[in-house]
Design an enzyme around this catalytic site. Sequence first.
Site, PDB file in Angstrom:
ATOM      1  N   GLU A 103       4.089 -19.209  13.142  1.00 53.08           N
ATOM      2  CA  GLU A 103       3.449 -17.902  13.282  1.00 53.08           C
ATOM      3  C   GLU A 103       2.813 -17.486  11.948  1.00 53.08           C
ATOM      4  O   GLU A 103       3.510 -17.414  10.939  1.00 53.08           O
ATOM      5  CB  GLU A 103       4.488 -16.870  13.732  1.00 53.08           C
ATOM      6  CG  GLU A 103       5.000 -17.160  15.142  1.00 53.08           C
ATOM      7  CD  GLU A 103       6.363 -16.543  15.420  1.00 53.08           C
ATOM      8  OE1 GLU A 103       6.824 -15.714  14.621  1.00 53.08           O
ATOM      9  OE2 GLU A 103       6.973 -16.921  16.446  1.00 53.08           O
ATOM     10  N   GLU A 129       8.724 -18.895  20.056  1.00 55.00           N
ATOM     11  CA  GLU A 129       9.482 -19.961  19.396  1.00 55.00           C
ATOM     12  C   GLU A 129       9.852 -21.074  20.362  1.00 55.00           C
ATOM     13  O   GLU A 129       9.797 -22.260  20.021  1.00 55.00           O
ATOM     14  CB  GLU A 129      10.758 -19.387  18.754  1.00 55.00           C
ATOM     15  CG  GLU A 129      10.514 -18.563  17.508  1.00 55.00           C
ATOM     16  CD  GLU A 129      10.074 -17.129  17.811  1.00 55.00           C
ATOM     17  OE1 GLU A 129      10.023 -16.755  18.995  1.00 55.00           O
ATOM     18  OE2 GLU A 129       9.778 -16.388  16.855  1.00 55.00           O
ATOM     19  N   PHE A 183      12.376 -16.504  10.780  1.00 61.98           N
ATOM     20  CA  PHE A 183      13.763 -16.095  10.540  1.00 61.98           C
ATOM     21  C   PHE A 183      14.699 -16.924  11.419  1.00 61.98           C
ATOM     22  O   PHE A 183      14.488 -17.032  12.622  1.00 61.98           O
ATOM     23  CB  PHE A 183      13.954 -14.606  10.856  1.00 61.98           C
ATOM     24  CG  PHE A 183      13.226 -13.699   9.916  1.00 61.98           C
ATOM     25  CD1 PHE A 183      13.807 -13.301   8.719  1.00 61.98           C
ATOM     26  CD2 PHE A 183      11.948 -13.237  10.207  1.00 61.98           C
ATOM     27  CE1 PHE A 183      13.128 -12.467   7.840  1.00 61.98           C
ATOM     28  CE2 PHE A 183      11.263 -12.399   9.332  1.00 61.98           C
ATOM     29  CZ  PHE A 183      11.862 -12.012   8.144  1.00 61.98           C
ATOM     30  N   ASP A 232      17.376 -16.183  12.526  1.00 62.37           N
ATOM     31  CA  ASP A 232      17.963 -15.322  13.557  1.00 62.37           C
ATOM     32  C   ASP A 232      17.271 -15.485  14.916  1.00 62.37           C
ATOM     33  O   ASP A 232      17.851 -15.194  15.953  1.00 62.37           O
ATOM     34  CB  ASP A 232      17.859 -13.853  13.105  1.00 62.37           C
ATOM     35  CG  ASP A 232      18.324 -13.652  11.675  1.00 62.37           C
ATOM     36  OD1 ASP A 232      19.415 -13.110  11.486  1.00 62.37           O
ATOM     37  OD2 ASP A 232      17.587 -14.067  10.750  1.00 62.37           O
ATOM     38  N   HIS A 279      17.759 -10.039  11.075  1.00 66.18           N
ATOM     39  CA  HIS A 279      16.870 -10.797  10.179  1.00 66.18           C
ATOM     40  C   HIS A 279      17.593 -11.191   8.894  1.00 66.18           C
ATOM     41  O   HIS A 279      16.958 -11.362   7.868  1.00 66.18           O
ATOM     42  CB  HIS A 279      15.645  -9.964   9.796  1.00 66.18           C
ATOM     43  CG  HIS A 279      14.800  -9.527  10.944  1.00 66.18           C
ATOM     44  ND1 HIS A 279      15.136  -8.495  11.767  1.00 66.18           N
ATOM     45  CD2 HIS A 279      13.615 -10.000  11.408  1.00 66.18           C
ATOM     46  CE1 HIS A 279      14.206  -8.331  12.680  1.00 66.18           C
ATOM     47  NE2 HIS A 279      13.272  -9.245  12.495  1.00 66.18           N
TER      48      HIS A 279
END
Lengths: 369, 334
Positions: free
Chosen positions: B29, B70, B93, B95, B139
Amino acid sequence: MSDAIKPIGMPKWGLAMTEGKVNAWLVQEGAKIAAGDEILEIETSKITNVFESPHTGILRRRVANEGDTLPVGGLLGVVADASVPDAELDAFVAEFAAAAAAAAVPPPEPVMVDAASWQARVLKLGPDDSTATPLLMIHGFGGDLQNWQFNQPDLAADRAVYAIDLPGHGGSSKALTGGDVAALTQAVASAMTALGIERAHLAGHSLGGAIALQMAVSEPARVASVTLVCAAGLGPEINIDYIEAFIRSDRRKDMKSTVETLFFDPAFVSRDMVDDLLKYKRIDGVLPALRTIADAVFAGGKQAAILADKLAGLGVPVQAIWGESDKIVPVAHAEAVANRHVLSGAGHMVHIEQPAEVNRLISAFIAGA
Amino acid sequence: MSKKSFRTAINEAMAQEMRRDPRVIVMGEDVAGGQGAPGDDDAWGGPMGVTKGLQPEFGRDRVLDTPITESGFIGAAVGAAATGLRPIADLMFVDFMGVCFDQIFNQAAKFRYMFGGKAVTPVVIRTMFGAGFRAASQHSQCLYPLFTHIPGLKVVVPSNAYDAKGLMIQAIRDDDPVIFFEHKMLYDDMDEVPDESYTIPFGEANLTREGKDVTIVALGRMVKMANEAADLLKKQGVSCTVIDPRTISPMDTDSILESVEDTGRLVVVDEAHPRCNIATDISALVAQEAFGALKAAIQMVTPPHTPVPFSPALEDIYIPNTAKIIEAVRKTMR
């Protein structure tokens, strides 16, 4: 400032040194000292070694205290005659810091030189306007130009002194056109040409010694003298176990015990020294280069290029300097050279372990050559 | 050789490998700059600027901006790796990794094994982790223990710029899927980084300090804290070895065990949640393999078992720090 007062500044040992710590003074204030006397023990992040006085006279002031950390060039002490009044010394010390700050020049950095078939990293020290024949220093297998960090600054007092990284070593390009002594000698000769050096005194350590000697044999007009330091090229024996272990060692512990073989006093091997070697060996192309050189120069565990029989007819003066406890190239190989000096309390890295004596021998030899 | 930031070191590693090997591509991204509009080219270089400069040099064919999906682009990267490319996928991230666990755990990690060694999956997944960025609990996690748990994945957690470059080049050249963890508080840290390409082998710990009294093992940003603690303790007469495993799968267990056999005392510092993390893993290893050498109970320095707080005051208390490490070392010396 009076010319009769001479400052002793923090030396610069190696490219990365920016400051040094005064571990111990080895002489008292008021002592008579001569240039070359060991006066201080200095510690850097990479190495601890004794520092020799650059001047002769009376040590009038110990400006830095034991335990102090000073930048490179910082004032350690002051040498002057007894006749210089104290007030003048104090004024000198006071002015020194201001003058040093005003005149601060960046330390010399190595440069990359485009030689015929490779890029050589070269560090030049010494006066630009000197007409004296320059000195070129060539390190050994697995080393780099920083191996001369205790020698090059001293020897550059009155002439240009170049230290070069061999192909595959240090900051030079890693691809080789050949790994034997003849090919490496050609590479060094092409770097000399690129640097505009027509003729030079050569000092070579270990493999670098064989290269210096080969250059004297093949291009005698370009070589004013040769100093061989624990040099290859004088007999068949070589500690091939060391060579192989150096190539193989990729962990700190193995590398540490391997390079300890190089020294009489293994305490010289610091964490940073081991770290730097591991970092060098991880660079793309280094392992193949070391392999190629080892296979060519030490084929079958023996030295391939033996030049001892060429010494007799050589028109170039040659001296040999050896560490008595060299565990890499036998000290007996020095016997091939008439003008030889064997130093006790030193191993293969005699120029690091006994720099004062090695520097004195090189200076005297090239002055007479 | 010159001082370079952690960010520059990783950028340089990717650029050098992309020059060397045309199969290396970058996707993620905002890695190229935006969604393809001309004015957006190289606008960001990812949220931390790590991929900046790659799109102008290598073009949009090799530096691909992906949708915020993702599950889609990690799957695409794994497939591209299995069919001949060497993708570096940027998952921003860690996460967010939960939405693509199947692609990572069941596909990428299993191909070599389930195809009898006939398939390779040379994908690198770069991801940011760690607390301290005031980025709240979605995050700020570490999560590397989850990936260490899965056979078939390699897990890399660099602590400084020099290691980051060498480990990234190694990761790109490796034929297995590598999860590359970048602590977001390290990007501006400077270190001497060679200009040339070099590799640091996986499974080889770095000893950042050497001492005889206590062994401290730490990862990522915690290595800095452990070094600080060791330097302060040294002045108080306690000498510590600090071990940075650099990679936790594979992990250099020999260096840890050898050191504990010398010191007899172990402190493990881990920024990950305290249950089933790397600290518990290393503690179990040492308790099993070097029990006889231990002179004191093993100490673990970790955050509490809570989400990472958003309150700055609480976040600062949450993260392990130098004082907590010193306290743990002191406990082993009683």
